[in-house]
Motif scaffolding. Sequence first.
Motif, PDB file in Angstrom:
ATOM      1  N   ALA A 233       4.894  25.738  29.770  1.00  0.00           N
ATOM      2  CA  ALA A 233       3.546  25.634  29.453  1.00  0.00           C
ATOM      3  C   ALA A 233       3.021  25.814  27.930  1.00  0.00           C
ATOM      4  CB  ALA A 233       2.765  26.673  30.111  1.00  0.00           C
ATOM      5  N   ASP A 234       2.038  25.250  27.554  1.00  0.00           N
ATOM      6  CA  ASP A 234       1.624  24.975  26.272  1.00  0.00           C
ATOM      7  C   ASP A 234       0.541  26.082  26.028  1.00  0.00           C
ATOM      8  OD1 ASP A 234       3.539  23.240  25.622  1.00  0.00           O
ATOM      9  OD2 ASP A 234       2.299  21.547  25.627  1.00  0.00           O
ATOM     10  N   THR A 235       0.548  27.061  24.884  1.00  0.00           N
ATOM     11  CA  THR A 235      -0.645  27.931  24.380  1.00  0.00           C
ATOM     12  C   THR A 235      -0.686  27.576  23.085  1.00  0.00           C
ATOM     13  OG1 THR A 235      -1.589  29.893  25.046  1.00  0.00           O
ATOM     14  CG2 THR A 235       0.662  30.017  24.717  1.00  0.00           C
ATOM     15  N   ARG A 236      -1.520  28.672  22.494  1.00  0.00           N
ATOM     16  CA  ARG A 236      -1.639  28.705  21.005  1.00  0.00           C
ATOM     17  C   ARG A 236      -1.193  30.194  20.639  1.00  0.00           C
ATOM     18  NH1 ARG A 236      -2.621  23.780  18.560  1.00  0.00           N
ATOM     19  NH2 ARG A 236      -3.499  22.220  19.919  1.00  0.00           N
ATOM     20  N   ASP A 237      -1.004  30.269  19.340  1.00  0.00           N
ATOM     21  CA  ASP A 237      -1.006  31.343  18.891  1.00  0.00           C
ATOM     22  C   ASP A 237      -2.228  31.818  18.032  1.00  0.00           C
ATOM     23  OD1 ASP A 237      -0.905  30.514  16.293  1.00  0.00           O
ATOM     24  OD2 ASP A 237       1.126  31.108  15.681  1.00  0.00           O
ATOM     25  N   ARG A 238      -2.294  33.200  17.365  1.00  0.00           N
ATOM     26  CA  ARG A 238      -3.536  33.456  16.802  1.00  0.00           C
ATOM     27  C   ARG A 238      -3.814  32.627  15.811  1.00  0.00           C
ATOM     28  NH1 ARG A 238      -2.656  39.953  15.298  1.00  0.00           N
ATOM     29  NH2 ARG A 238      -1.836  40.583  17.294  1.00  0.00           N
ATOM     30  N   ASP A 239      -3.000  31.882  15.078  1.00  0.00           N
ATOM     31  CA  ASP A 239      -3.507  31.032  13.886  1.00  0.00           C
ATOM     32  C   ASP A 239      -3.665  29.478  14.585  1.00  0.00           C
ATOM     33  OD1 ASP A 239      -3.369  32.979  11.970  1.00  0.00           O
ATOM     34  OD2 ASP A 239      -1.385  32.820  12.086  1.00  0.00           O
TER      35      ASP A 239
ATOM     36  N   ARG B 133      -1.590  27.471  16.126  1.00  0.00           N
ATOM     37  CA  ARG B 133      -0.392  26.718  16.244  1.00  0.00           C
ATOM     38  C   ARG B 133       0.088  26.405  17.859  1.00  0.00           C
ATOM     39  NH1 ARG B 133       1.754  30.132  11.312  1.00  0.00           N
ATOM     40  NH2 ARG B 133       1.282  31.445  12.519  1.00  0.00           N
ATOM     41  N   ILE B 134       0.473  25.478  18.318  1.00  0.00           N
ATOM     42  CA  ILE B 134       0.870  25.372  19.520  1.00  0.00           C
ATOM     43  C   ILE B 134       2.287  25.892  19.693  1.00  0.00           C
ATOM     44  CG2 ILE B 134       2.135  23.333  18.890  1.00  0.00           C
ATOM     45  CD1 ILE B 134       1.064  22.105  21.825  1.00  0.00           C
ATOM     46  N   VAL B 135       2.331  26.496  20.964  1.00  0.00           N
ATOM     47  CA  VAL B 135       3.597  27.383  21.339  1.00  0.00           C
ATOM     48  C   VAL B 135       3.826  26.949  22.633  1.00  0.00           C
ATOM     49  CG1 VAL B 135       4.659  29.501  21.918  1.00  0.00           C
ATOM     50  CG2 VAL B 135       2.780  29.404  20.130  1.00  0.00           C
ATOM     51  N   HIS B 136       5.194  26.306  22.903  1.00  0.00           N
ATOM     52  CA  HIS B 136       5.593  26.212  24.167  1.00  0.00           C
ATOM     53  C   HIS B 136       6.232  27.169  24.677  1.00  0.00           C
ATOM     54  CE1 HIS B 136       5.132  21.825  23.241  1.00  0.00           C
ATOM     55  NE2 HIS B 136       6.156  21.857  22.297  1.00  0.00           N
ATOM     56  N   TYR B 137       5.656  27.674  26.037  1.00  0.00           N
ATOM     57  CA  TYR B 137       6.315  28.797  26.799  1.00  0.00           C
ATOM     58  C   TYR B 137       7.017  28.409  27.975  1.00  0.00           C
ATOM     59  CZ  TYR B 137       5.552  32.863  29.856  1.00  0.00           C
ATOM     60  OH  TYR B 137       5.546  33.966  30.787  1.00  0.00           O
ATOM     61  N   GLU B 138       8.466  28.611  27.611  1.00  0.00           N
ATOM     62  CA  GLU B 138       9.450  28.211  28.674  1.00  0.00           C
ATOM     63  C   GLU B 138      10.002  29.401  29.323  1.00  0.00           C
ATOM     64  OE1 GLU B 138      12.451  26.008  26.569  1.00  0.00           O
ATOM     65  OE2 GLU B 138      11.085  25.072  25.150  1.00  0.00           O
ATOM     66  N   ARG B 139       9.817  29.233  30.856  1.00  0.00           N
ATOM     67  CA  ARG B 139      10.098  30.354  31.613  1.00  0.00           C
ATOM     68  C   ARG B 139      11.024  29.916  32.799  1.00  0.00           C
ATOM     69  NH1 ARG B 139       5.260  32.542  34.915  1.00  0.00           N
ATOM     70  NH2 ARG B 139       5.449  30.505  35.768  1.00  0.00           N
ATOM     71  N   LEU B 140      12.082  30.637  33.139  1.00  0.00           N
ATOM     72  CA  LEU B 140      12.995  30.194  34.040  1.00  0.00           C
ATOM     73  C   LEU B 140      13.161  31.588  34.947  1.00  0.00           C
ATOM     74  CD1 LEU B 140      15.496  28.477  35.317  1.00  0.00           C
ATOM     75  CD2 LEU B 140      17.030  29.792  33.646  1.00  0.00           C
ATOM     76  N   LEU B 141      12.927  31.243  36.351  1.00  0.00           N
ATOM     77  CA  LEU B 141      12.734  32.279  37.152  1.00  0.00           C
ATOM     78  C   LEU B 141      14.089  32.134  37.962  1.00  0.00           C
ATOM     79  CD1 LEU B 141       9.008  32.144  38.178  1.00  0.00           C
ATOM     80  CD2 LEU B 141      10.027  33.622  36.507  1.00  0.00           C
ATOM     81  N   LEU B 142      14.775  33.131  38.196  1.00  0.00           N
ATOM     82  CA  LEU B 142      16.031  33.217  39.079  1.00  0.00           C
ATOM     83  C   LEU B 142      15.917  34.301  40.166  1.00  0.00           C
ATOM     84  CD1 LEU B 142      18.456  32.870  36.059  1.00  0.00           C
ATOM     85  CD2 LEU B 142      17.953  31.275  37.475  1.00  0.00           C
ATOM     86  N   PRO B 143      15.953  33.823  41.436  1.00  0.00           N
ATOM     87  CA  PRO B 143      16.199  34.962  42.574  1.00  0.00           C
ATOM     88  C   PRO B 143      17.366  35.415  42.772  1.00  0.00           C
ATOM     89  CG  PRO B 143      16.240  32.594  43.363  1.00  0.00           C
ATOM     90  CD  PRO B 143      16.121  32.568  41.872  1.00  0.00           C
TER      91      PRO B 143
ATOM     92  N   PRO C 114       6.767  23.593  17.837  1.00  0.00           N
ATOM     93  CA  PRO C 114       7.207  22.370  17.457  1.00  0.00           C
ATOM     94  C   PRO C 114       6.561  22.362  15.642  1.00  0.00           C
ATOM     95  CG  PRO C 114       5.258  21.854  18.690  1.00  0.00           C
ATOM     96  CD  PRO C 114       5.805  23.335  19.174  1.00  0.00           C
ATOM     97  N   GLU C 115       5.835  23.508  15.672  1.00  0.00           N
ATOM     98  CA  GLU C 115       5.314  23.400  14.280  1.00  0.00           C
ATOM     99  C   GLU C 115       5.910  24.440  13.338  1.00  0.00           C
ATOM    100  OE1 GLU C 115       0.893  23.967  14.047  1.00  0.00           O
ATOM    101  OE2 GLU C 115       0.841  23.281  16.116  1.00  0.00           O
TER     102      GLU C 115
ATOM    103  N   PRO D 133      -3.230  28.091  29.761  1.00  0.00           N
ATOM    104  CA  PRO D 133      -2.115  27.177  29.192  1.00  0.00           C
ATOM    105  C   PRO D 133      -2.016  26.031  30.167  1.00  0.00           C
ATOM    106  CG  PRO D 133      -1.438  29.637  29.444  1.00  0.00           C
ATOM    107  CD  PRO D 133      -2.858  29.424  30.188  1.00  0.00           C
ATOM    108  N   ALA D 134      -1.598  24.772  29.312  1.00  0.00           N
ATOM    109  CA  ALA D 134      -1.395  23.624  29.954  1.00  0.00           C
ATOM    110  C   ALA D 134       0.217  23.549  30.435  1.00  0.00           C
ATOM    111  CB  ALA D 134      -1.762  22.505  29.202  1.00  0.00           C
ATOM    112  N   PHE D 135       0.445  23.148  31.683  1.00  0.00           N
ATOM    113  CA  PHE D 135       1.657  23.043  32.094  1.00  0.00           C
ATOM    114  C   PHE D 135       2.153  21.556  31.835  1.00  0.00           C
ATOM    115  CE2 PHE D 135       0.849  26.981  34.558  1.00  0.00           C
ATOM    116  CZ  PHE D 135       2.107  27.553  34.248  1.00  0.00           C
ATOM    117  N   SER D 136       3.206  21.410  31.049  1.00  0.00           N
ATOM    118  CA  SER D 136       3.685  20.139  30.947  1.00  0.00           C
ATOM    119  C   SER D 136       4.978  19.923  31.904  1.00  0.00           C
ATOM    120  CB  SER D 136       4.217  19.943  29.511  1.00  0.00           C
ATOM    121  OG  SER D 136       5.241  20.941  29.076  1.00  0.00           O
TER     122      SER D 136
END
Length: 181
Positions: free
Chosen positions: A116-122, A124-134, A154-155, A171-174
């Motif tokens: 998912a893409d979000t932005r930091d305080r300034d 800048r784009i931040v890719h938030y990668e999450r892996l969930l394991l059961p 990427p910045e 956040p936008a899920f890519s």
Amino acid sequence: MNFLSSRPDVVRSSGQRWLLSYWDRLRGANALPVWEGFETEELAAMAESLSIQDVIGNDSKARFMIRFHGKRIAEAYGSLCQGRFLDEILPPLYRDAALSTYHRVLATKLPVYTIADTRDRDGRIVHYERLLLPFSHDGVAINRILASLETVSPEGEFDNRDVLKSPLKAPAFSLCTTIQS
């Protein structure tokens, strides 16, 4: 939310790929790996980006109690969250989408990976990668989920503080996929 079905090599982070491979080896011929014996020295290096949730209840009524989370996760959410339910700490704009990924893990008994893409305080784009394991206590029913969270930009450099606390927009899920092994 629509989920794709992907092979393990879709996971970008080398640490998350190792974790997924380790999870698969522990699972063996069972539907799920057993948690006991999972906590190893190898995880110590990744601990700051890991979160462990106990599954309370089942199906659509299940909630996720945060048992542990690392330093980078606390920094990203802007607080310590241990002992609280995930639905209590997620920002409203992101809550339903995030919880749907956890419920997907319960429904499929398979890992789920999202970007998912979000932005930091300034800004800048931040890719938030999450892996969930059961995980399971008996190899059959899910009673714990291990989440590995990676934030990259990427910045280049970015400010991880509060990046997941209260985004101005959802956040936008890519990518949102169930990992088939």
